[in-house]
Design a protein around this motif. Structure first.
Motif, PDB file in Angstrom:
ATOM      1  N   CYS A 127     -24.412 -98.112 -66.816  1.00 43.98           N
ATOM      2  CA  CYS A 127     -23.573 -99.272 -66.545  1.00 43.98           C
ATOM      3  C   CYS A 127     -24.315-100.263 -65.662  1.00 43.98           C
ATOM      4  N   THR A 180      -9.529-102.103 -70.820  1.00 48.07           N
ATOM      5  CA  THR A 180      -9.309-100.957 -71.690  1.00 48.07           C
ATOM      6  C   THR A 180      -7.949-101.121 -72.358  1.00 48.07           C
ATOM      7  N   THR A 200     -25.363 -93.312 -70.949  1.00 51.56           N
ATOM      8  CA  THR A 200     -24.527 -94.400 -70.476  1.00 51.56           C
ATOM      9  C   THR A 200     -25.095 -94.942 -69.169  1.00 51.56           C
ATOM     10  N   SER A 243     -15.021 -98.348 -76.995  1.00 53.46           N
ATOM     11  CA  SER A 243     -16.249 -97.649 -76.650  1.00 53.46           C
ATOM     12  C   SER A 243     -16.365 -97.592 -75.134  1.00 53.46           C
ATOM     13  N   ASP A 244     -17.344 -96.818 -74.649  1.00 45.47           N
ATOM     14  CA  ASP A 244     -17.510 -96.729 -73.198  1.00 45.47           C
ATOM     15  C   ASP A 244     -18.203 -97.995 -72.691  1.00 45.47           C
ATOM     16  N   HIS A 245     -18.538 -98.011 -71.415  1.00 42.22           N
ATOM     17  CA  HIS A 245     -19.124 -99.199 -70.808  1.00 42.22           C
ATOM     18  C   HIS A 245     -20.630 -99.083 -70.662  1.00 42.22           C
ATOM     19  N   ASP A 299     -19.415 -93.978 -79.912  1.00 46.68           N
ATOM     20  CA  ASP A 299     -20.177 -93.390 -78.821  1.00 46.68           C
ATOM     21  C   ASP A 299     -21.604 -93.171 -79.278  1.00 46.68           C
TER      22      ASP A 299
END
Length: 153
Positions: free
Chosen positions: A62, A71, A60, A148-150, A89
């Motif tokens: 960013c 979110t 990850t 999903s994440d950033h 992910d």
């Protein structure tokens, strides 16, 4: 020869995970006193080497210059029906041939994989291919929330 057989026995007992320091400590605990250097030298002569820990790879990354999406999931990981909330992910898996990058899409209701994609590199299309597989196999209706994440992908 006696020490070599003891070293091999400890090595096999611990499934090849122990290196010279741990084997020397185990032998010392059993009453056999030899230096770590001697144990190391005998292990090397027998072709024995302890398994090393896996390296951590950061997936990850960013970019603070990019806008961040809100979110919407609000940590509600228990949807009431299938195809209501999906989560994605990325991870990297070490293999004998090198690192393999894997993107997975999960249905949070059933806790099952609904889409996945693998590649030797981690292009931006990798999670999109996993999401495409999920939509083709599950054909979700309107109202699906995909979380999903950033990460950069």
């Amino acid at each position: 020869m006696v020490l070599t057989s003891q070293i091999r026995a400890v090595f096999q007992e611990h499934h090849g995970r122990y290196g010279a320091p741990r084997i020397q400590a185990t032998l010392r605990g059993a009453g056999t006193v030899w230096s770590e250097k001697r144990v190391s030298r005998l292990m090397r002569a027998q072709g024995l080497a302890g398994k090393t820990r896996r390296r951590f790879t950061k997936t990850t990354v960013c970019d603070p210059g990019q806008p961040v999406a809100a979110t919407l999931l609000a940590r509600d990981f228990k949807p009431e029906k299938p195809n209501q909330v999906w989560s994605s992910d990325l991870t990297s898996i070490p293999t004998k041939e090198g690192w393999l990058d894997l993107a997975v899409t999960l249905d949070l209701y059933a806790r099952c994989v609904v889409g996945w994609a693998m590649d030797a590199t981690m292009p931006a299309e990798l999670p999109l291919r996993a999401l495409e597989m999920a939509t083709l196999t599950r054909n979700p209706g309107p109202g699906l929330l995909h979380h999903s994440d950033h990460g950069s992908q």
